[in-house]
Design an enzyme around this catalytic site. Structure first.
Site, PDB file in Angstrom:
ATOM      1  N   TRP A 241       0.800  -1.224   0.000  1.00  0.00           N
ATOM      2  CA  TRP A 241       0.000   0.000   0.000  1.00  0.00           C
ATOM      3  C   TRP A 241       0.830   1.269   0.000  1.00  0.00           C
ATOM      4  O   TRP A 241       0.300   2.356  -0.218  1.00  0.00           O
ATOM      5  CB  TRP A 241      -0.914   0.025   1.234  1.00  0.00           C
ATOM      6  CG  TRP A 241      -0.175  -0.323   2.499  1.00  0.00           C
ATOM      7  CD1 TRP A 241      -0.105  -1.550   3.094  1.00  0.00           C
ATOM      8  CD2 TRP A 241       0.641   0.547   3.298  1.00  0.00           C
ATOM      9  NE1 TRP A 241       0.709  -1.511   4.209  1.00  0.00           N
ATOM     10  CE2 TRP A 241       1.177  -0.228   4.362  1.00  0.00           C
ATOM     11  CE3 TRP A 241       0.987   1.901   3.229  1.00  0.00           C
ATOM     12  CZ2 TRP A 241       2.033   0.309   5.323  1.00  0.00           C
ATOM     13  CZ3 TRP A 241       1.835   2.438   4.198  1.00  0.00           C
ATOM     14  CH2 TRP A 241       2.345   1.639   5.222  1.00  0.00           C
ATOM     15  N   ASN A 242       2.149   1.163   0.279  1.00  0.00           N
ATOM     16  CA  ASN A 242       2.878   2.413   0.553  1.00  0.00           C
ATOM     17  C   ASN A 242       3.175   3.231  -0.710  1.00  0.00           C
ATOM     18  O   ASN A 242       3.271   4.450  -0.646  1.00  0.00           O
ATOM     19  CB  ASN A 242       4.148   2.143   1.361  1.00  0.00           C
ATOM     20  CG  ASN A 242       5.139   1.270   0.643  1.00  0.00           C
ATOM     21  OD1 ASN A 242       4.773   0.460  -0.198  1.00  0.00           O
ATOM     22  ND2 ASN A 242       6.397   1.415   0.973  1.00  0.00           N
TER      23      ASN A 242
ATOM     24  N   LYS B  73      -2.740  -8.298  -7.753  1.00  0.00           N
ATOM     25  CA  LYS B  73      -3.447  -8.302  -6.459  1.00  0.00           C
ATOM     26  C   LYS B  73      -2.832  -7.166  -5.642  1.00  0.00           C
ATOM     27  O   LYS B  73      -1.764  -7.303  -5.052  1.00  0.00           O
ATOM     28  CB  LYS B  73      -3.217  -9.639  -5.760  1.00  0.00           C
ATOM     29  CG  LYS B  73      -4.274 -10.064  -4.768  1.00  0.00           C
ATOM     30  CD  LYS B  73      -4.525  -9.140  -3.597  1.00  0.00           C
ATOM     31  CE  LYS B  73      -3.634  -9.315  -2.402  1.00  0.00           C
ATOM     32  NZ  LYS B  73      -3.851  -8.283  -1.361  1.00  0.00           N
TER      33      LYS B  73
ATOM     34  N   GLY C 152       6.489  -6.535  -0.644  1.00  0.00           N
ATOM     35  CA  GLY C 152       5.835  -6.448   0.658  1.00  0.00           C
ATOM     36  C   GLY C 152       6.820  -6.729   1.776  1.00  0.00           C
ATOM     37  O   GLY C 152       8.037  -6.596   1.599  1.00  0.00           O
ATOM     38  N   SER C 153       6.298  -7.143   2.916  1.00  0.00           N
ATOM     39  CA  SER C 153       7.143  -7.338   4.098  1.00  0.00           C
ATOM     40  C   SER C 153       7.941  -8.647   4.005  1.00  0.00           C
ATOM     41  O   SER C 153       7.593  -9.549   3.223  1.00  0.00           O
ATOM     42  CB  SER C 153       6.257  -7.379   5.340  1.00  0.00           C
ATOM     43  OG  SER C 153       5.372  -8.463   5.232  1.00  0.00           O
TER      44      SER C 153
ATOM     45  N   GLU D 277      10.560  -8.342  -3.513  1.00  0.00           N
ATOM     46  CA  GLU D 277      11.031  -6.999  -3.116  1.00  0.00           C
ATOM     47  C   GLU D 277      10.535  -6.779  -1.700  1.00  0.00           C
ATOM     48  O   GLU D 277       9.343  -6.524  -1.492  1.00  0.00           O
ATOM     49  CB  GLU D 277      10.439  -5.933  -4.052  1.00  0.00           C
ATOM     50  CG  GLU D 277      10.971  -5.955  -5.461  1.00  0.00           C
ATOM     51  CD  GLU D 277      12.378  -5.393  -5.570  1.00  0.00           C
ATOM     52  OE1 GLU D 277      13.002  -5.098  -4.536  1.00  0.00           O
ATOM     53  OE2 GLU D 277      12.853  -5.257  -6.704  1.00  0.00           O
ATOM     54  N   LEU D 278      11.435  -6.877  -0.719  1.00  0.00           N
ATOM     55  CA  LEU D 278      10.974  -6.912   0.673  1.00  0.00           C
ATOM     56  C   LEU D 278      11.434  -5.681   1.471  1.00  0.00           C
ATOM     57  O   LEU D 278      11.841  -4.695   0.895  1.00  0.00           O
ATOM     58  CB  LEU D 278      11.432  -8.225   1.317  1.00  0.00           C
ATOM     59  CG  LEU D 278      11.079  -9.489   0.508  1.00  0.00           C
ATOM     60  CD1 LEU D 278      11.561 -10.744   1.216  1.00  0.00           C
ATOM     61  CD2 LEU D 278       9.573  -9.576   0.240  1.00  0.00           C
TER      62      LEU D 278
ATOM     63  N   CYS E  67      10.071   1.681   1.761  1.00  0.00           N
ATOM     64  CA  CYS E  67      11.002   0.572   1.970  1.00  0.00           C
ATOM     65  C   CYS E  67      12.433   1.091   2.068  1.00  0.00           C
ATOM     66  O   CYS E  67      13.267   0.501   2.749  1.00  0.00           O
ATOM     67  CB  CYS E  67      10.865  -0.452   0.858  1.00  0.00           C
ATOM     68  SG  CYS E  67      11.057   0.259  -0.786  1.00  0.00           S
TER      69      CYS E  67
ATOM     70  N   GLU F 212      12.076  -3.545  10.974  1.00  0.00           N
ATOM     71  CA  GLU F 212      11.676  -2.439  10.113  1.00  0.00           C
ATOM     72  C   GLU F 212      10.651  -1.587  10.871  1.00  0.00           C
ATOM     73  O   GLU F 212       9.721  -2.122  11.483  1.00  0.00           O
ATOM     74  CB  GLU F 212      11.048  -2.981   8.828  1.00  0.00           C
ATOM     75  CG  GLU F 212      10.841  -1.904   7.792  1.00  0.00           C
ATOM     76  CD  GLU F 212      10.222  -2.451   6.512  1.00  0.00           C
ATOM     77  OE1 GLU F 212       9.378  -3.354   6.584  1.00  0.00           O
ATOM     78  OE2 GLU F 212      10.585  -1.953   5.426  1.00  0.00           O
TER      79      GLU F 212
HETATM   80  P1  NAD Z   1       2.516  -7.044   3.428  1.00  0.00           P
HETATM   81  O1  NAD Z   1       3.587  -8.044   3.345  1.00  0.00           O
HETATM   82  O2  NAD Z   1       1.651  -7.037   4.623  1.00  0.00           O
HETATM   83  O3  NAD Z   1       1.509  -7.196   2.180  1.00  0.00           O
HETATM   84  C1  NAD Z   1       1.973  -7.103   0.858  1.00  0.00           C
HETATM   85  C2  NAD Z   1       0.945  -7.755  -0.064  1.00  0.00           C
HETATM   86  O4  NAD Z   1       0.926  -9.160   0.180  1.00  0.00           O
HETATM   87  C3  NAD Z   1      -0.489  -7.277   0.147  1.00  0.00           C
HETATM   88  O5  NAD Z   1      -1.105  -7.139  -1.105  1.00  0.00           O
HETATM   89  C4  NAD Z   1      -1.106  -8.406   0.941  1.00  0.00           C
HETATM   90  O6  NAD Z   1      -2.508  -8.521   0.820  1.00  0.00           O
HETATM   91  C5  NAD Z   1      -0.417  -9.599   0.325  1.00  0.00           C
HETATM   92  N1  NAD Z   1      -0.407 -10.817   1.147  1.00  0.00           N
HETATM   93  C6  NAD Z   1      -0.567 -10.949   2.482  1.00  0.00           C
HETATM   94  N2  NAD Z   1      -0.465 -12.253   2.842  1.00  0.00           N
HETATM   95  C7  NAD Z   1      -0.256 -12.956   1.718  1.00  0.00           C
HETATM   96  C8  NAD Z   1      -0.052 -14.335   1.429  1.00  0.00           C
HETATM   97  N3  NAD Z   1      -0.040 -15.251   2.387  1.00  0.00           N
HETATM   98  N4  NAD Z   1       0.173 -14.696   0.152  1.00  0.00           N
HETATM   99  C9  NAD Z   1       0.210 -13.774  -0.831  1.00  0.00           C
HETATM  100  N5  NAD Z   1       0.013 -12.458  -0.631  1.00  0.00           N
HETATM  101  C10 NAD Z   1      -0.212 -12.051   0.633  1.00  0.00           C
HETATM  102  O7  NAD Z   1       3.197  -5.628   3.203  1.00  0.00           O
HETATM  103  P2  NAD Z   1       2.529  -4.197   3.291  1.00  0.00           P
HETATM  104  O8  NAD Z   1       2.254  -3.875   4.719  1.00  0.00           O
HETATM  105  O9  NAD Z   1       1.424  -4.092   2.295  1.00  0.00           O
HETATM  106  O10 NAD Z   1       3.723  -3.272   2.747  1.00  0.00           O
HETATM  107  C11 NAD Z   1       4.756  -2.820   3.551  1.00  0.00           C
HETATM  108  C12 NAD Z   1       5.982  -3.684   3.379  1.00  0.00           C
HETATM  109  O11 NAD Z   1       6.363  -3.727   2.014  1.00  0.00           O
HETATM  110  C13 NAD Z   1       7.186  -3.131   4.112  1.00  0.00           C
HETATM  111  O12 NAD Z   1       7.867  -4.189   4.721  1.00  0.00           O
HETATM  112  C14 NAD Z   1       8.026  -2.522   3.021  1.00  0.00           C
HETATM  113  O13 NAD Z   1       9.401  -2.429   3.304  1.00  0.00           O
HETATM  114  C15 NAD Z   1       7.754  -3.455   1.896  1.00  0.00           C
HETATM  115  N6  NAD Z   1       8.037  -2.811   0.631  1.00  0.00           N
HETATM  116  C16 NAD Z   1       9.130  -3.210  -0.076  1.00  0.00           C
HETATM  117  C17 NAD Z   1       9.459  -2.558  -1.264  1.00  0.00           C
HETATM  118  C18 NAD Z   1      10.648  -2.958  -2.078  1.00  0.00           C
HETATM  119  O14 NAD Z   1      10.684  -2.590  -3.250  1.00  0.00           O
HETATM  120  N7  NAD Z   1      11.615  -3.675  -1.555  1.00  0.00           N
HETATM  121  C19 NAD Z   1       8.649  -1.535  -1.728  1.00  0.00           C
HETATM  122  C20 NAD Z   1       7.546  -1.162  -0.983  1.00  0.00           C
HETATM  123  C21 NAD Z   1       7.239  -1.819   0.188  1.00  0.00           C
END
Ligand code: NAD
Length: 522
Positions: free
Chosen positions: A145-146, A169, A220-221, A242-243, A276, A374
């Site tokens: 979402w960020n 998604k 994501g995370s 990309e975490l 991130c 983080e």
């Molecule tokens: P998140 O991991 O909670 O969710 C990311 C996505 O994964 C969402 O769309 C979520 O619905 C989905 N998801 C959740 N559980 C899942 C599963 N079991 N299987 C498949 N998909 C699933 O992350 P967030 O809170 O949305 O975003 C913040 C995180 O993203 C931070 O850790 C940030 O550092 C990271 N991030 C990384 C980058 C990068 O390029 N490295 C860029 C932006 C954000």
């Protein structure tokens, strides 16, 4: 007032984190519908690939033009759904996508161009190798979402222009931004079957990985990334991850402290610290520590926190109260262990439940949560160091390795230190902004991820390669058995050639015996 949580399954209610107003209500996609979306995309993808790169490039450029025309409207939607100030929505989202759209359009034909693979094995003299690049098929993209517009857009554009179909998604917190991306792409001419958005929480993402996609690009995370990686491994599904990050920011005594402190304050607090690549750990050489900290405190106190639509706002709200509580718990843990809050350190409840004051802390130690986990919030912990080696070792003391920045007036010192930092991107005299260079590959070391997005490396992730080997002389190879005969001599001859020895008699014998010099070539 904003609500405590933004999610109400089986519908998603997207809310403005600054005001709590509803941005939109959307039905969640069921597991069956996710599978169906992917099946539809699979059936449509060959025609999209067959359309040819030039026609796809024209569509991507049409998308760019539409985005340009609607930039103000899209920026407002991003601010409404994610809270960030309008200039951040324009600069870090729309501008990045416009730039990336042109980049992928410019490089698509070159990526798909077959490439000759010269070789030097004398035994393979008659063969010609070519590398062919082709789309994977259906790419699944799961995004956070960020950066609710730029992250899914840059990945989707790269996948589409190279002939893939995409099923996206987005985060359950920012569905409207993803749907806007989808509608712009459809309006530009991407067939509806080729770019689809599925909505919902984690299980919808899990269903996408479980479907018949050919590759998953996940942002994501780390915690979710691990789950995605395990699920993908079960199917041997290729994935890019990309975490998260815990990016260090190193300030040497020869740095311009005014510039560096502004860089630290912006790097820690832009997007309310929910980036991130945010500055999460600031290391400052002891001789300039106090001066630097004072500058940061003054600059943090001058920031105006508020609604992203307000022209005076520098720092918007956090995405929701759940995220804010993580920040509060990290600050509480740090205070328990002896940290000192120099400014901030509290919710700004008068603005709403999701606002947190830009916070500068000292007396922080490596065992504190805010130095290990983080944060994803507006915290700037500052720690002194004495020597370059100490700064490098402190910076590398993390399970993450996304990005880092180094501040010095000496380019050679900056580059030397950059070479020793364990991170996918190291910026000298800047922070975060590397993400805005679409040519620069983006991705991390260690727990920060696998693979790359952005740049040519990011585009390469969207194609699979096939090596085609054509033997121009149709003949039986000398190594197709008969090991006790002539071949025993011949193979030594080939080895001699490999090591640069002048062709011995036996190699001449080898070549003559297979008559490769006199055979007609294909
Ligand atoms: P998140 O991991 O909670 O969710 C990311 C996505 O994964 C969402 O769309 C979520 O619905 C989905 N998801 C959740 N559980 C899942 C599963 N079991 N299987 C498949 N998909 C699933 O992350 P967030 O809170 O949305 O975003 C913040 C995180 O993203 C931070 O850790 C940030 O550092 C990271 N991030 C990384 C980058 C990068 O390029 N490295 C860029 C932006 C954000």
């Amino acid at each position: 007032m904003a609500t405590d949580t933004k999610i109400a399954a089986p519908v998603l209610i997207s809310t403005n984190p600054a005001t709590g107003e509803t941005v939109g209500t959307y039905s969640c996609t069921s597991v069956d519908e996710v599978h169906e979306a992917v099946d539809i995309a699979r059936r449509a993808q060959p025609a999209w690939a067959a359309l040819g790169v030039q026609k796809r490039v024209a569509i991507i450029r049409r998308f760019r033009k539409l985005l340009n025309q609607q930039a103000g409207e899209v920026a407002e939607l991003i601010t409404r759904e994610a809270g960030k100030p309008i200039p951040e929505a324009m600069g870090a989202e729309i501008l990045v996508v416009q730039d990336a759209a042109e980049f992928v359009a410019r490089h698509a034909a070159e990526i798909l161009q077959p490439q000759p693979v010269p070789h030097s094995n004398p035994a393979m003299k008659t063969k010609r190798g070519t590398l062919h690049h082709e789309p994977h098929g259906v790419i699944g993209i799961i995004s956070p979402w960020n950066y609710p517009f730029s992250i899914p857009s840059t990945e989707t554009l790269a996948a589409l222009v190279l002939g893939n179909a995409v099923v996206l998604k987005p985060s359950e917190l920012t569905p409207a931004c993803a749907l806007k991306l989808q509608s712009l792409l459809h309006e530009a001419g991407v067939p509806k079957e080729i770019m689809q958005v599925v909505l919902g929480e984690g299980p919808v993402g899990a269903a996408l990985i479980d479907s018949k996609i050919d590759k998953i690009i996940f942002t994501g995370s780390v915690a979710t990334g691990r789950r995605v990686s395990v699920a993908a491994a079960q199917k041997l599904l290729p994935c890019v991850l990309e975490l998260g990050g815990k990016d260090p920011f190193i300030v040497f005594d020869d740095a311009d402290l005014d510039v560096a402190s502004s860089g630290a304050v912006w790097g820690a607090f832009m997007n309310a610290g929910q980036t991130c690549l945010s500055v999460e750990r600031c290391y400052v050489q002891r001789s300039v520590f106090e001066k630097f900290v004072n500058m940061c405190v003054k600059k943090a106190q001058a920031l105006k926190v508020g609604d992203g639509f307000d022209r005076d706002t520098d720092v918007g709200p956090m995405i929701d109260t759940r995220q804010l509580r993580i920040v509060e718990s990290q600050v509480a843990d740090a205070l328990d262990k002896g940290a000192k809050v120099l400014t901030g350190g509290e919710r700004l409840t008068q603005l709403g439940p999701n606002f947190y004051a830009p916070t500068v802390l000292t007396n922080v130690t490596p065992d504190m949560k805010l130095m290990r986990e983080e944060t994803f919030g507006p915290l700037l912990p500052v720690i002194p160091f004495d020597t370059d080696e100490q700064a490098i070792s402190m910076a590398n003391e993390s399970e993450f390795g996304l990005a880092a920045s180094v501040w010095t007036n000496s380019r050679s010192r900056g580059e030397a230190v950059a070479g020793k930092i364990e991170a996918g991107t190291v910026m000298v005299n800047d922070a975060i902004s590397g993400f805005g260079i679409c040519e620069a590959p983006h991705g991390g070391f260690k727990a920060s991820g696998i693979g790359r997005t952005h740049g040519l490396l990011g585009m390469q992730e969207m194609v699979r390669v096939r090596y085609v080997d054509v033997d121009r002389v149709v003949m039986k190879k000398p190594w197709w058995y008969g090991y006790k005969g002539m071949y025993r001599e011949q193979i030594h001859g080939f080895a001699d050639m490999m090591f640069g020895h002048s062709p011995a008699k036996r190699i001449k014998g080898a070549l003559n015996s297979t008559k490769i010099l006199t055979r007609p070539k294909l």
